[in-house]
Design a protein around this motif. Structure first.
Motif, PDB file in Angstrom:
ATOM      1  N   PHE A   1       0.575  -1.024   0.180  1.00  0.00           N
ATOM      2  CA  PHE A   1      -0.122   0.174  -0.028  1.00  0.00           C
ATOM      3  C   PHE A   1       0.869   1.228  -0.038  1.00  0.00           C
ATOM      4  O   PHE A   1       0.418   2.235  -0.704  1.00  0.00           O
ATOM      5  CB  PHE A   1      -0.876   0.031   1.192  1.00  0.00           C
ATOM      6  CG  PHE A   1      -1.868   1.083   1.101  1.00  0.00           C
ATOM      7  CD1 PHE A   1      -2.959   1.099   0.283  1.00  0.00           C
ATOM      8  CD2 PHE A   1      -1.578   2.334   1.916  1.00  0.00           C
ATOM      9  CE1 PHE A   1      -3.830   2.222   0.013  1.00  0.00           C
ATOM     10  CE2 PHE A   1      -2.630   3.432   1.739  1.00  0.00           C
ATOM     11  CZ  PHE A   1      -3.880   3.317   0.706  1.00  0.00           C
TER      12      PHE A   1
ATOM     13  N   TYR B   1       1.863   1.830  -3.306  1.00  0.00           N
ATOM     14  CA  TYR B   1       0.641   2.684  -4.129  1.00  0.00           C
ATOM     15  C   TYR B   1       0.736   4.272  -3.894  1.00  0.00           C
ATOM     16  O   TYR B   1       0.819   4.940  -4.873  1.00  0.00           O
ATOM     17  CB  TYR B   1      -0.632   2.315  -3.741  1.00  0.00           C
ATOM     18  CG  TYR B   1      -1.708   3.134  -4.259  1.00  0.00           C
ATOM     19  CD1 TYR B   1      -2.046   3.126  -5.314  1.00  0.00           C
ATOM     20  CD2 TYR B   1      -2.196   3.763  -3.155  1.00  0.00           C
ATOM     21  CE1 TYR B   1      -3.025   4.018  -5.837  1.00  0.00           C
ATOM     22  CE2 TYR B   1      -3.308   4.822  -3.365  1.00  0.00           C
ATOM     23  CZ  TYR B   1      -3.607   4.926  -4.757  1.00  0.00           C
ATOM     24  OH  TYR B   1      -4.611   5.640  -5.359  1.00  0.00           O
ATOM     25  N   VAL B   2       0.955   4.617  -2.735  1.00  0.00           N
ATOM     26  CA  VAL B   2       1.093   5.935  -2.359  1.00  0.00           C
ATOM     27  C   VAL B   2       2.140   6.534  -2.860  1.00  0.00           C
ATOM     28  O   VAL B   2       2.222   7.778  -3.647  1.00  0.00           O
ATOM     29  CB  VAL B   2       1.020   6.267  -0.759  1.00  0.00           C
ATOM     30  CG1 VAL B   2       1.055   7.706  -0.430  1.00  0.00           C
ATOM     31  CG2 VAL B   2      -0.251   5.615  -0.186  1.00  0.00           C
TER      32      VAL B   2
ATOM     33  N   GLU C   1       1.796   6.893  -6.802  1.00  0.00           N
ATOM     34  CA  GLU C   1       1.199   8.133  -7.224  1.00  0.00           C
ATOM     35  C   GLU C   1       1.831   9.383  -7.182  1.00  0.00           C
ATOM     36  O   GLU C   1       1.615  10.344  -7.945  1.00  0.00           O
ATOM     37  CB  GLU C   1      -0.145   8.081  -6.230  1.00  0.00           C
ATOM     38  CG  GLU C   1      -1.224   7.325  -6.827  1.00  0.00           C
ATOM     39  CD  GLU C   1      -1.926   7.498  -7.872  1.00  0.00           C
ATOM     40  OE1 GLU C   1      -1.503   8.093  -8.934  1.00  0.00           O
ATOM     41  OE2 GLU C   1      -3.171   7.350  -7.816  1.00  0.00           O
TER      42      GLU C   1
ATOM     43  N   LEU D   1      -4.125  -0.686  -7.166  1.00  0.00           N
ATOM     44  CA  LEU D   1      -4.811  -0.319  -5.915  1.00  0.00           C
ATOM     45  C   LEU D   1      -5.924  -1.460  -5.899  1.00  0.00           C
ATOM     46  O   LEU D   1      -5.905  -2.126  -4.697  1.00  0.00           O
ATOM     47  CB  LEU D   1      -5.423   1.030  -5.756  1.00  0.00           C
ATOM     48  CG  LEU D   1      -6.154   1.047  -4.341  1.00  0.00           C
ATOM     49  CD1 LEU D   1      -5.027   1.075  -3.110  1.00  0.00           C
ATOM     50  CD2 LEU D   1      -6.689   2.604  -4.304  1.00  0.00           C
TER      51      LEU D   1
ATOM     52  N   VAL E   1      -4.139  -4.600  -4.751  1.00  0.00           N
ATOM     53  CA  VAL E   1      -3.580  -4.272  -3.229  1.00  0.00           C
ATOM     54  C   VAL E   1      -5.102  -4.865  -2.493  1.00  0.00           C
ATOM     55  O   VAL E   1      -4.826  -5.690  -1.551  1.00  0.00           O
ATOM     56  CB  VAL E   1      -3.278  -2.892  -2.857  1.00  0.00           C
ATOM     57  CG1 VAL E   1      -3.183  -2.767  -1.582  1.00  0.00           C
ATOM     58  CG2 VAL E   1      -1.976  -2.663  -3.679  1.00  0.00           C
TER      59      VAL E   1
END
Lengths: 102, 489
Positions: free
Chosen positions: B131, B134-135, B138, B175, B178
């Protein structure tokens, strides 16, 4: 069929619907909206999957992920809208130019 | 000495560019010195981190003292370290180029966004959970899109818009993967997932979604449609950052997932990735050969070179350490060569006022350092000895032939020949007089040297293959020695 499963199914539906709109529509604003619809679908799935079958309490971690995801989505949408406005200002229309711009 | 060793260099590598970028926003007049100081500081922090990893093995830091599963852990092993070194060194070279490249008006926009991008890349390579990846992915994507649109020209805005939509779609697919993995295994920590993961429907769906999303962000053919317009319309230092570093970020995540989670059971899917990689090599090289503008040529060359990175997946059965080493080495080699090539292309554009390959007028006499940089970078892209491109592609070729994958070996060789074709196309015009001679505009010496030093780096890396592979193995050795005890701060 549990409630959670229904939510997850609706989330998948939103994801596919958004993907369809993203590919099919030429106007950039519609594409940005389509991305947002897809994002909502993913968030819905995350929220729905937080409750596992057979457990009474809800797992808070996916909820925290959704909050983070919303923050990311807001900033991404802001950047996309700003870019779209610049593009419309320069070219007179908010559609993507041909591949190489020449 | 030991107090230096105890510093959390990973935290500094993330916070320093974040602070520098904020300072650039608050005091625009200071953005250039603040930028250069931050980037130099990051290089030192990564050096410190590397030293610490050599001494103590895997680096793990629980941010705020919370620790996994509740908190966020920073984590670095040999593979992360190589990616961090690549980012720091290539970023340093591009920063010194950008120092002279941008007008004061553009500089106040470039430096803060580049520093935020650097912070995001460092955080991404230091992440241990899917996760957090992912952040940071981005953050990387948004900063990269903003940099693409920097000039505000209509082609740059169009390229940036297309890039933004592609990158957002890629991250959403990731995402969703995820979410499925978390639901299935109850964790986002890669190490924990690796122990719990079982091939079932949810995991297979996650594998498909995450791989497709990351392949889109890495511009794997046929999902590479957004790359050439974005990379070719951005200013030269930005193109170099995008091609050298940003596409490697999503590639790194895919590689990590494959090495730790999916590789064991997804043989068929890795064949598919390899086939797409082979198609990317052929299609990208042919497109590069057809281009009449130098930056589009270099951008399509990136599409082709990304293909080589994906050939690792079907050949990875030889063992995780070797596959990770080959991938890290090829990525590093491409980052150095491609950044040098884009910077040299930027010099040629500044020198001639245009980027038409056929109208490069006697560049070699008037801009010898730049043409030398382009040629040296080209040697590595073509895969000629003694460059790092040669070593990396030789290892791949060797793996392909030892596993009887003659089809992949043939594609690699054809890709090398086509690369020679498009690079000599540029060099040929650089040596001759153009039909319409033009005056040369002055190119600052610092910009010529930045391109040349990066290209020399791509050649020198060719002599350091064993060091790179030793770094990949470092945590394995330490782990074995200490029976799995992990160094914690």
């Amino acid at each position: 069929m549990t409630n959670a499963f229904l939510y997850a199914l609706a989330g998948s539906g939103l994801f596919v619907l958004g993907l369809h709109a993203l590919v099919m529509h030429a106007h950039v604003l519609r594409k940005i909206l389509a991305i947002n619809v897809m994002g909502s679908g993913v968030f819905l799935i995350l929220v729905a999957l937080a409750r596992r079958s057979g457990e009474t309490t809800t797992d808070p971690v996916p909820h925290a992920m959704v909050i983070t995801g919303i923050v990311v989505a807001v900033s991404a949408t802001a950047l996309a809208l700003a870019l779209m406005l610049k593009l419309a200002e320069k070219s007179g229309q908010a559609v993507l130019p041909d591949k190489h711009g020449d | 000495m030991s107090s230096l060793l105890a510093i959390d260099w990973g935290v500094i590598a993330i916070l320093l560019p974040l602070a520098g970028g904020t300072a650039c926003v608050l005091w625009p007049a200071l953005s250039k010195p603040a930028g250069l100081i931050s980037v130099t500081g990051v290089v030192l922090a990564i050096a410190g981190l590397g030293w610490r990893i050599m001494e103590n093995g895997i680096y793990r830091h629980a941010v705020g003292g919370w620790g996994a599963p509740l908190g966020i852990d920073l984590f670095a092993d040999g593979l992360s370290l190589i990616m961090l070194i690549m980012t720091a060194l290539v970023g340093l070279g591009i920063s010194f180029y950008a120092r002279r490249y941008f007008s004061p008006r553009d500089a106040v926009r470039f430096w803060p966004i580049w520093l935020f991008l650097l912070a995001a890349l460092n955080a991404l390579f230091l992440s241990a959970d899917i996760f957090n990846l992912y952040v940071t992915l981005e953050m990387t994507g948004l900063a990269a899109v903003a940099l693409t649109a920097l000039t505000g020209r209509i082609d740059a805005l169009g390229g940036a818009m297309r890039y933004l939509l592609a990158t957002l779609l890629g991250s959403l697919a990731y995402l969703l993967g995820v979410a499925l993995l978390y639901h299935d295994a109850g964790s986002v920590d890669i190490a924990t997932l690796a122990q719990r993961i079982q091939p079932n429907a949810a995991v297979w769906t996650a594998l498909g979604l995450m791989s497709a999303g990351l392949a889109l962000k890495t511009a794997l053919f046929p999902l590479s449609f957004w790359l050439p317009p974005a990379h070719a319309s951005a200013p030269a230092p930005v193109s170099a950052l995008l091609s050298a570093l940003v596409v490697k970020a999503s590639f790194y995540i895919l590689l990590r997932l494959w090495l730790e989670l999916f590789g064991d059971f997804a043989q068929g899917a890795s064949m598919l990735l390899g086939l797409l990689g082979a198609a990317a090599i052929l299609w990208g090289s042919l497109q590069a050969l057809r281009q009449t503008r130098i930056k589009l040529l270099v951008a399509y060359s990136t599409v082709a070179q990304i293909g080589y990175l994906f050939l690792i997946y079907p050949l990875a059965s030889a063992g995780n350490g070797i596959a990770a080493g080959m991938a890290a080495y090829l990525a590093f080699s491409h980052a150095l060569a491609k950044s040098a090539m884009f910077l040299a292309a930027g010099n040629l554009m500044l020198f001639g006022g245009h980027d038409r390959i056929a109208d490069l007028d006697r560049a070699v006499q008037r801009l010898p350092l730049t043409v030398a940089a382009f040629a040296l970078a080209g040697v590595s892209i073509m895969g000629l000895p003694p460059s790092s491109g040669f070593v990396g592609k030789w290892l791949l070729l060797d793996a392909a032939m030892s596993q009887g994958r003659w089809d992949l070996a043939v594609v690699m060789i054809i890709g090398g020949l086509l690369a020679a074709g498009y690079i000599f196309k540029v060099l040929g015009y650089a040596f001759t007089q153009a039909e319409v001679p033009h005056d040369a505009r002055a190119v600052p010496a610092g910009m010529e040297w930045a391109a040349l030093l990066l290209a020399i780096g791509a050649i020198l890396l060719g002599f350091m293959a064993s060091e790179i592979f030793a770094l990949i193995a470092v945590d394995l050795v330490v782990n074995a020695d200490e029976a799995g005890t992990v160094w914690t701060a």
